[in-house]
Design a protein around this motif. Structure first.
Motif, PDB file in Angstrom:
ATOM      1  N   LYS A 435     -81.253  11.133  95.526  1.00  0.00           N
ATOM      2  CA  LYS A 435     -82.313  10.322  96.141  1.00  0.00           C
ATOM      3  C   LYS A 435     -82.796  10.955  97.446  1.00  0.00           C
ATOM      4  O   LYS A 435     -82.128  11.798  98.038  1.00  0.00           O
ATOM      5  CB  LYS A 435     -81.776   8.930  96.478  1.00  0.00           C
ATOM      6  CG  LYS A 435     -81.217   8.136  95.341  1.00  0.00           C
ATOM      7  CD  LYS A 435     -80.722   6.786  95.889  1.00  0.00           C
ATOM      8  CE  LYS A 435     -80.053   5.958  94.800  1.00  0.00           C
ATOM      9  NZ  LYS A 435     -79.509   4.695  95.369  1.00  0.00           N
ATOM     10  N   ASN A 436     -83.914  10.452  97.912  1.00  0.00           N
ATOM     11  CA  ASN A 436     -84.432  10.762  99.252  1.00  0.00           C
ATOM     12  C   ASN A 436     -84.748  12.238  99.460  1.00  0.00           C
ATOM     13  O   ASN A 436     -84.528  12.775 100.552  1.00  0.00           O
ATOM     14  CB  ASN A 436     -83.465  10.239 100.322  1.00  0.00           C
ATOM     15  CG  ASN A 436     -83.398   8.722 100.295  1.00  0.00           C
ATOM     16  OD1 ASN A 436     -84.444   8.053 100.358  1.00  0.00           O
ATOM     17  ND2 ASN A 436     -82.212   8.173 100.134  1.00  0.00           N
ATOM     18  N   CYS A 437     -85.252  12.883  98.431  1.00  0.00           N
ATOM     19  CA  CYS A 437     -85.678  14.282  98.535  1.00  0.00           C
ATOM     20  C   CYS A 437     -87.149  14.424  98.133  1.00  0.00           C
ATOM     21  O   CYS A 437     -87.611  15.511  97.802  1.00  0.00           O
ATOM     22  CB  CYS A 437     -84.800  15.163  97.644  1.00  0.00           C
ATOM     23  SG  CYS A 437     -83.102  15.223  98.225  1.00  0.00           S
ATOM     24  N   GLY A 438     -87.895  13.340  98.162  1.00  0.00           N
ATOM     25  CA  GLY A 438     -89.310  13.365  97.792  1.00  0.00           C
ATOM     26  C   GLY A 438     -90.196  13.760  98.945  1.00  0.00           C
ATOM     27  O   GLY A 438     -89.716  14.240  99.980  1.00  0.00           O
ATOM     28  N   PRO A 439     -91.523  13.540  98.783  1.00  0.00           N
ATOM     29  CA  PRO A 439     -92.463  13.954  99.836  1.00  0.00           C
ATOM     30  C   PRO A 439     -92.106  13.357 101.196  1.00  0.00           C
ATOM     31  O   PRO A 439     -92.033  14.066 102.204  1.00  0.00           O
ATOM     32  CB  PRO A 439     -93.811  13.415  99.333  1.00  0.00           C
ATOM     33  CG  PRO A 439     -93.660  13.311  97.854  1.00  0.00           C
ATOM     34  CD  PRO A 439     -92.225  12.971  97.611  1.00  0.00           C
ATOM     35  N   ARG A 440     -91.875  12.049 101.251  1.00  0.00           N
ATOM     36  CA  ARG A 440     -91.552  11.422 102.531  1.00  0.00           C
ATOM     37  C   ARG A 440     -90.076  11.611 102.891  1.00  0.00           C
ATOM     38  O   ARG A 440     -89.728  11.778 104.053  1.00  0.00           O
ATOM     39  CB  ARG A 440     -91.869   9.913 102.451  1.00  0.00           C
ATOM     40  CG  ARG A 440     -91.724   9.206 103.766  1.00  0.00           C
ATOM     41  CD  ARG A 440     -91.916   7.698 103.637  1.00  0.00           C
ATOM     42  NE  ARG A 440     -92.135   7.091 104.931  1.00  0.00           N
ATOM     43  CZ  ARG A 440     -91.172   6.818 105.810  1.00  0.00           C
ATOM     44  NH1 ARG A 440     -89.924   7.105 105.528  1.00  0.00           N
ATOM     45  NH2 ARG A 440     -91.472   6.274 106.981  1.00  0.00           N
ATOM     46  N   TYR A 442     -87.603  13.940 102.260  1.00  0.00           N
ATOM     47  CA  TYR A 442     -86.850  15.135 102.674  1.00  0.00           C
ATOM     48  C   TYR A 442     -87.121  15.533 104.102  1.00  0.00           C
ATOM     49  O   TYR A 442     -86.103  15.808 104.792  1.00  0.00           O
ATOM     50  CB  TYR A 442     -87.180  16.288 101.712  1.00  0.00           C
ATOM     51  CG  TYR A 442     -86.115  17.379 101.730  1.00  0.00           C
ATOM     52  CD1 TYR A 442     -84.894  17.179 101.085  1.00  0.00           C
ATOM     53  CD2 TYR A 442     -86.310  18.560 102.413  1.00  0.00           C
ATOM     54  CE1 TYR A 442     -83.908  18.149 101.114  1.00  0.00           C
ATOM     55  CE2 TYR A 442     -85.326  19.534 102.435  1.00  0.00           C
ATOM     56  CZ  TYR A 442     -84.140  19.322 101.785  1.00  0.00           C
ATOM     57  OH  TYR A 442     -83.166  20.280 101.812  1.00  0.00           O
ATOM     58  N   PRO A 443     -88.309  15.639 104.659  1.00  0.00           N
ATOM     59  CA  PRO A 443     -89.617  15.481 104.046  1.00  0.00           C
ATOM     60  C   PRO A 443     -90.123  16.802 103.462  1.00  0.00           C
ATOM     61  O   PRO A 443     -89.653  17.868 103.832  1.00  0.00           O
ATOM     62  CB  PRO A 443     -90.481  15.060 105.229  1.00  0.00           C
ATOM     63  CG  PRO A 443     -89.874  15.768 106.396  1.00  0.00           C
ATOM     64  CD  PRO A 443     -88.391  15.854 106.108  1.00  0.00           C
ATOM     65  N   SER A 469     -84.211  13.328  90.017  1.00  0.00           N
ATOM     66  CA  SER A 469     -84.461  13.174  91.456  1.00  0.00           C
ATOM     67  C   SER A 469     -85.950  13.015  91.723  1.00  0.00           C
ATOM     68  O   SER A 469     -86.789  13.186  90.833  1.00  0.00           O
ATOM     69  CB  SER A 469     -83.946  14.396  92.214  1.00  0.00           C
ATOM     70  OG  SER A 469     -84.809  15.493  91.985  1.00  0.00           O
ATOM     71  N   ASP A 470     -86.256  12.735  92.985  1.00  0.00           N
ATOM     72  CA  ASP A 470     -87.649  12.721  93.430  1.00  0.00           C
ATOM     73  C   ASP A 470     -88.018  14.061  94.058  1.00  0.00           C
ATOM     74  O   ASP A 470     -89.064  14.192  94.693  1.00  0.00           O
ATOM     75  CB  ASP A 470     -87.910  11.558  94.399  1.00  0.00           C
ATOM     76  CG  ASP A 470     -86.827  11.396  95.464  1.00  0.00           C
ATOM     77  OD1 ASP A 470     -86.025  12.329  95.637  1.00  0.00           O
ATOM     78  OD2 ASP A 470     -86.798  10.328  96.113  1.00  0.00           O
ATOM     79  N   ALA A 471     -87.156  15.054  93.891  1.00  0.00           N
ATOM     80  CA  ALA A 471     -87.384  16.390  94.450  1.00  0.00           C
ATOM     81  C   ALA A 471     -88.215  17.230  93.487  1.00  0.00           C
ATOM     82  O   ALA A 471     -88.630  16.780  92.418  1.00  0.00           O
ATOM     83  CB  ALA A 471     -86.042  17.071  94.702  1.00  0.00           C
ATOM     84  N   ARG A 472     -88.434  18.490  93.903  1.00  0.00           N
ATOM     85  CA  ARG A 472     -89.036  19.489  93.021  1.00  0.00           C
ATOM     86  C   ARG A 472     -87.936  20.431  92.562  1.00  0.00           C
ATOM     87  O   ARG A 472     -86.775  20.314  92.961  1.00  0.00           O
ATOM     88  CB  ARG A 472     -90.105  20.295  93.766  1.00  0.00           C
ATOM     89  CG  ARG A 472     -91.294  19.462  94.220  1.00  0.00           C
ATOM     90  CD  ARG A 472     -92.299  20.330  94.987  1.00  0.00           C
ATOM     91  NE  ARG A 472     -91.691  20.925  96.152  1.00  0.00           N
ATOM     92  CZ  ARG A 472     -91.587  22.227  96.385  1.00  0.00           C
ATOM     93  NH1 ARG A 472     -92.076  23.095  95.528  1.00  0.00           N
ATOM     94  NH2 ARG A 472     -91.007  22.692  97.476  1.00  0.00           N
TER      95      ARG A 472
END
Ligand code: FES
Length: 573
Positions: A435-440, A442-443, A469-472
């Motif tokens: 979690k918490n690796c998306g646009p906002r 990570y940021p 994940s919300d990452a790339r």
């Protein structure tokens, strides 16, 4: 005889008044003669050269070939630097700065006496940042890519950028390869100028700009050190001068048909998931209505024919010798919008009419594809209401339909702290959730989605697991990795609510991603959720965190979407 169009640059350099004196006089300190400002097209060359962006470090030499072409065609080339997003060095992730760089590009173009632009791109984010900025101005613009590195070679074997880093690193962690071998491979992997030579994001974007018609044919595959790359740069310089005369602006080329061609070609080349974000963002700038659903629709029945790492065996140098992108496009011409206009002034169909494939191992035949269904699959469900993506060609086929118990990491730090803990309750059937690796969050949506597997499972021979994940993910990476989950955890998307032990169902064939927890329980968890504090307060990062759009909209900043044109009404003095 038609009247000659007054060029934009003449608003600076034409005339006899004080303002024109100032604009010309200061330019003459570089030694330009009087007739340099006589109404000839001024070509801005937007250069992402930087020694901190090693993939673009050869651009000082390459730009001279662009200038040569501009002069030959009767233009005045004026080079300017812009923010260079280098993937291998920038922290916390180059993607955080793609939008910043695009602002630099846009304002540099609009504010200066420029009639047309050559965009010199190479490393991953440099291509979209330049195109996004240029699209928001909409002058005649053309891309020339820096080209890939030569094939990596080490102890008699071929090494691919990135792809073999992940592979070798996993081998060391699994104990089947030594640390010494790992370190010695460094120099063999990157042994010439150029960008990553796998079908990572840089090669993907170089291919897609060619497929969209905003670069000359052959742009994608010539290696950086191949003399034909310099020739291409020179021809690009010549061509932009003609494009100014023809008023062939970017918006005439970046049509919905061009994006459709790019998305289909992304499937045929087994291109990077990052292209999803970049094309959505570029489309947003030029005013083309493009969505995640278009990615799924246009990519769904496209076979992957290009046998390049990370999905296949070969590298960009091999692609070049096999005929390059024109040959590959010719092989799938029935899937393309052949009438789409390109920077050559001709259609894509005309550009590829004579192309031939010279190696059916590298560019496979239609009846022997690398993957029947390439493309990017767009997943939806209660875990990703706004969508998520997976690259089936880089995944393990048996995991594309999978149900497993979630093992959850709240942050990247939490992941690093616990992934190799021998007591971590995990087996190969589990689903790793980050979690918490998306646009906002990570940021900047870092490339951490292809989480390395737990050491104890690697030692058992496990080489792939479902990861979400919300990452790339780096375009050079591989695995059954669900990415870009939207909305992201840091804005309270359902991903934020997943807990250890929850059952997650992935069905990439049916395009679904489901969290097997009932709505009432999810509502209870949502009531307890608190938005995480941003990593940094103030500066660009604050602006980014406040205004960044979610992955399904390309992660652009909301106020940058759209084309603002090239008109500037007021003088500077
Ligand atoms: Fe620059 Fe891969 S690090 S293209």
């Amino acid at each position: 005889m038609s009247e000659k169009r007054r060029l934009r640059s003449q608003a600076w350099f034409g005339g006899q008044d004080k303002d024109a004196f100032i604009h010309r006089s200061w330019m003459k300190n570089s030694g330009h003669p009087d007739d340099a400002f006589d109404g000839r097209p001024v070509i801005g060359i937007c250069n992402t050269y930087s020694e901190l962006t090693p993939c673009n470090a050869h651009f000082r030499e390459l730009v001279e070939h662009v200038k040569r072409g501009v002069y030959e065609a009767g233009g005045l080339p004026l080079e300017f630097p812009v923010f260079s997003c280098g993937e291998s060095n920038l922290r916390p992730t180059a993607m955080l700065f793609r939008n910043l760089a695009s602002m630099d590009v846009e304002e540099s173009i609009r504010g200066n006496p420029i009639d047309g632009v050559v965009l010199m791109a190479g490393c991953d984010k440099t291509t979209p940042s330049l195109l996004m900025g240029a699209a928001s101005c909409d002058l005649p613009s053309i891309v020339v890519s820096g080209g890939p590195m030569l094939n990596g070679r080490y102890r008699g074997r071929t090494l691919g950028s990135g792809t073999d880093v992940w592979r070798l690193s996993e081998d060391v962690r699994a104990g089947v390869s030594s640390q010494k071998d790992f370190l010695e491979a460094e120099s063999g992997m990157s042994r010439s100028a150029g960008h990553c030579m796998t079908m990572g994001t840089a090669s993907t974007m170089a291919s897609l700009v060619e497929a969209m018609g905003v670069a000359l044919p052959e742009n994608a595959a010539y290696p950086a050190v191949d003399a034909r790359r310099k020739r291409l740069a020179q021809l690009t310089g010549r061509r932009i001068v003609d494009m100014v005369a023809e008023d062939l602006t970017l918006s005439k080329i970046l049509t919905r048909d061009a994006f459709e061609n790019a998305i289909r070609i992304n499937g045929v080349i087994g291109g990077s998931t990052n292209a999803v974000l970049h094309l959505l963002a570029i489309a947003g700038r030029v005013g083309v209505d493009l969505s995640l659903d278009d990615w799924d629709r246009w990519g769904r029945d496209v076979p992957t024919l290009l046998d390049l790492m990370p999905s296949g065996r070969f590298l960009m140098e091999d692609f070049c010798y096999a005929g390059g992108l024109p040959a590959l496009m010719k092989r799938v011409e029935d899937l393309l919008k052949l009438d789409a206009l390109t920077v050559t002034g001709r259609t894509i169909g005309e550009n590829i009419a004579q192309a031939e494939v010279y190696d059916n191992e590298v560019i496979r035949t239609r009846d022997n594809p690398l993957m029947d269904q390439g493309g990017i699959a767009v997943l939806r469900g209660n875990l990703a209401p706004l969508g998520a993506v997976i690259k089936p060609s880089a995944a393990s086929p048996q995991l594309l339909r999978h149900e497993g118990r979630a093992v959850v990491f709240e942050t990247i730090e939490d992941y690093h702290a616990r992934i190799d803990d021998p007591d971590l309750d995990v087996d190969e059937t589990c689903v790793l959730v980050l979690k918490n690796c998306g646009p906002r969050g990570y940021p900047g949506m870092a490339e951490v989605g292809n989480m390395a597997l737990p050491k104890k499972l690697l030692a058992q021979g496990v080489r792939d697991m479902v990861r979400i994940s919300d990452a790339r993910m780096s375009g050079t990476a591989f695995g059954t990795v669900v990415l870009h989950v939207a909305p992201e955890a840091a804005v309270g998307g359902p991903l934020a609510l997943v807990r250890d032990g929850d059952i997650i169902k992935l069905d990439a064939h049916e395009r679904t991603l489901h969290l097997d927890v009932d709505d009432a329980e999810l509502a209870r968890r949502k009531a307890d959720w608190r938005m995480p504090e941003p990593a940094m307060k103030g500066g660009y990062q604050s602006l980014y965190v406040e205004r960044v759009l979610q992955a399904d909209q390309g992660a652009d900043l909301d106020f940058l979407v759209g084309c603002r044109g090239s008109t500037v009404l007021r003088e500077s003095h």
